[in-house]
Design a protein around this motif. Structure first.
Motif, mmCIF file in Angstrom:
data_model
loop_
_atom_site.group_PDB
_atom_site.id
_atom_site.type_symbol
_atom_site.label_atom_id
_atom_site.label_comp_id
_atom_site.label_asym_id
_atom_site.label_seq_id
_atom_site.Cartn_x
_atom_site.Cartn_y
_atom_site.Cartn_z
ATOM 1 N N LYS A 34 0.862 -1.195 0.000
ATOM 2 C CA LYS A 34 0.000 0.000 0.000
ATOM 3 C C LYS A 34 0.891 1.235 0.000
ATOM 4 O O LYS A 34 0.659 2.183 -0.748
ATOM 5 C CB LYS A 34 -0.899 0.006 1.243
ATOM 6 N N THR A 35 1.920 1.200 0.827
ATOM 7 C CA THR A 35 2.864 2.320 0.906
ATOM 8 C C THR A 35 3.533 2.538 -0.450
ATOM 9 O O THR A 35 3.790 3.670 -0.851
ATOM 10 C CB THR A 35 3.961 2.022 1.963
ATOM 11 N N GLU A 36 3.793 1.444 -1.129
ATOM 12 C CA GLU A 36 4.479 1.551 -2.425
ATOM 13 C C GLU A 36 3.525 1.917 -3.570
ATOM 14 O O GLU A 36 3.926 1.992 -4.716
ATOM 15 C CB GLU A 36 5.196 0.230 -2.742
ATOM 16 N N GLY A 37 2.262 2.087 -3.241
ATOM 17 C CA GLY A 37 1.304 2.535 -4.259
ATOM 18 C C GLY A 37 0.861 1.459 -5.248
ATOM 19 O O GLY A 37 0.402 1.765 -6.350
ATOM 20 N N ARG A 38 0.968 0.175 -4.843
ATOM 21 C CA ARG A 38 0.466 -0.886 -5.743
ATOM 22 C C ARG A 38 -1.060 -0.861 -5.693
ATOM 23 O O ARG A 38 -1.637 -0.652 -4.614
ATOM 24 C CB ARG A 38 0.961 -2.276 -5.293
ATOM 25 N N ASP A 39 -1.709 -1.049 -6.831
ATOM 26 C CA ASP A 39 -3.176 -0.951 -6.824
ATOM 27 C C ASP A 39 -3.894 -2.306 -6.784
ATOM 28 O O ASP A 39 -5.113 -2.373 -6.673
ATOM 29 C CB ASP A 39 -3.680 -0.101 -7.998
ATOM 30 N N LEU A 40 -3.146 -3.402 -6.872
ATOM 31 C CA LEU A 40 -3.767 -4.720 -6.763
ATOM 32 C C LEU A 40 -2.872 -5.616 -5.901
ATOM 33 O O LEU A 40 -1.834 -6.099 -6.363
ATOM 34 C CB LEU A 40 -3.971 -5.332 -8.157
ATOM 35 N N ILE A 41 -3.256 -5.769 -4.650
ATOM 36 C CA ILE A 41 -2.432 -6.553 -3.724
ATOM 37 C C ILE A 41 -3.091 -7.913 -3.516
ATOM 38 O O ILE A 41 -4.224 -8.012 -3.029
ATOM 39 C CB ILE A 41 -2.252 -5.811 -2.383
ATOM 40 N N ILE A 42 -2.371 -8.944 -3.951
ATOM 41 C CA ILE A 42 -2.934 -10.295 -3.958
ATOM 42 C C ILE A 42 -2.321 -11.114 -2.825
ATOM 43 O O ILE A 42 -1.096 -11.210 -2.711
ATOM 44 C CB ILE A 42 -2.633 -10.957 -5.323
ATOM 45 N N VAL A 43 -3.181 -11.667 -1.990
ATOM 46 C CA VAL A 43 -2.693 -12.440 -0.845
ATOM 47 C C VAL A 43 -2.986 -13.924 -1.071
ATOM 48 O O VAL A 43 -4.143 -14.331 -1.178
ATOM 49 C CB VAL A 43 -3.370 -11.957 0.465
ATOM 50 N N ASP A 44 -1.914 -14.702 -1.149
ATOM 51 C CA ASP A 44 -2.044 -16.153 -1.325
ATOM 52 C C ASP A 44 -2.023 -16.799 0.055
ATOM 53 O O ASP A 44 -1.064 -16.640 0.803
ATOM 54 C CB ASP A 44 -0.848 -16.649 -2.164
ATOM 55 N N THR A 45 -3.081 -17.496 0.399
ATOM 56 C CA THR A 45 -3.149 -18.095 1.743
ATOM 57 C C THR A 45 -2.818 -19.588 1.707
ATOM 58 O O THR A 45 -2.730 -20.179 0.637
ATOM 59 C CB THR A 45 -4.564 -17.927 2.342
#
Ligand code: GDP
Length: 299
Positions: free
Chosen positions: A183-194
């Motif tokens: 978020k800090t780096e300004g990415r607009d799609l953060i995908i979390v692999d669980t």
């Protein structure tokens, strides 16, 4: 893909109605019975088969059939429309699915181990990267040895930033750190692999809930192996009951998937299928289109 096995069986079922000299309720019922058998053999869940049977019956007008219209076509179209309606019934809130560039979305992937979750995360990221998004991948799978290395390798190949840890064992902590970082780096799609597990078990669901609480996902995507057959409904329902699943990706549609699992996944999660995985490679990933899928299903 063996999707069109259903088509072959339906053609057989419909041949009987075409051959019948008189079309009445009895002939139609016999034909519908054969259609139901074909659907069950294609892994459509029993309850849905019943729903489909009633739906087709409502759509088909016996008098019209008797009047000499192309009977096979009429019934085929009713089956087609009914299958489309079932698959589309998951589309209730499309807003959730719309991603916007420059507006951060956190998307969490869940599914059993081996379903293709990690592979799908990269495919999804790559798909949106090609569209001009700035995706990033977070590995919160601390359960499977080698999961982080696999994600790292895939992400590197796709030239997508990634985050994970060899030391931290709490997936909620890792996912939170990763999401904050990106978020800090300004990415607009953060995908979390669980993490996954070999079967549905409480420890997995508890972990999913913790990760969801930590990252507050905008969308949870359930990844399901398309070839698991009749187990699809219960599996999808178990995930939906634990986290707020908003969309489904069916994988391994290049293998032995018969298609019925797709209907089950929609019914159980009340969510639409958004993509199909059609191979191990990054670009073997298709946007889901209901009509096209049903056309393939019916051969
Ligand atoms: P995970 O445990 O759910 O993260 O599953 P993986 O992403 O590691 O995938 C498990 C296996 O399925 C790997 O060998 C993948 O290459 C393979 N796989 C994933 N998606 C597909 C697909 O759409 N088609 C095929 N044929 N294989 C797939």
């Amino acid at each position: 893909m063996v999707l069109n096995e259903l088509g072959k069986s339906l053609t057989k079922a419909l041949a009987s109605i075409n051959a019948a000299p008189v079309i009445d309720e009895k002939v139609l019922d016999a034909c519908l019975k054969e259609i139901c058998t074909a659907l069950l053999q294609s892994d459509v869940n029993v309850k849905q088969v019943m729903g489909l049977r009633n739906g087709v019956k409502k759509r088909v007008n016996i008098e019209q059939l008797a009047a000499g219209l192309n009977k096979q076509r009429v019934i085929e179209k009713a089956v087609f429309d009914e299958l489309c309606a079932m698959l589309d019934s998951g589309i209730t809130d499309t807003k959730k699915l719309e991603l916007k560039k420059n507006k951060t979305a956190v998307v969490m992937f869940v599914g059993l181990q081996g379903s293709g979750k990690t592979t799908t995360c990269t495919k999804y990221a790559y798909h949106y990267k090609k569209k001009g998004f700035k995706p990033a991948l977070v590995c919160a799978d601390t359960f499977r040895a080698g999961a982080f290395d696999q994600l790292k390798q895939n992400a590197t190949k796709a030239q997508i930033p990634f985050f994970g840890s060899y030391k931290e064992t709490d997936p909620a902590v890792i996912s939170q750190q990763g999401v904050e970082r990106f978020k800090t780096e300004g990415r607009d799609l953060i995908i979390v692999d669980t993490s996954g597990r070999h079967k549905q078990e409480e420890s997995l669901f508890e972990e999913m809930r913790q990760v969801a609480a930590a990252v507050q996902p905008d969308l949870v995507i359930f990844v399901m192996d398309g070839s698991i057959g009749q187990a699809a409904f219960d599996q999808a329902k178990a995930f939906k009951d634990s986290v707020e699943v908003g969309a489904v990706v069916m994988t391994k549609m290049d293998g032995h998937a018969k298609g019925g699992g797709a209907l089950s996944a929609v019914a159980a999660t009340k969510s639409p299928i958004i993509f199909l995985g059609t191979g191990e490679h990054m670009d073997q990933f298709e946007s889901f289109e209901t009509k096209r899928f049903v056309q393939r299903l019916l051969g």
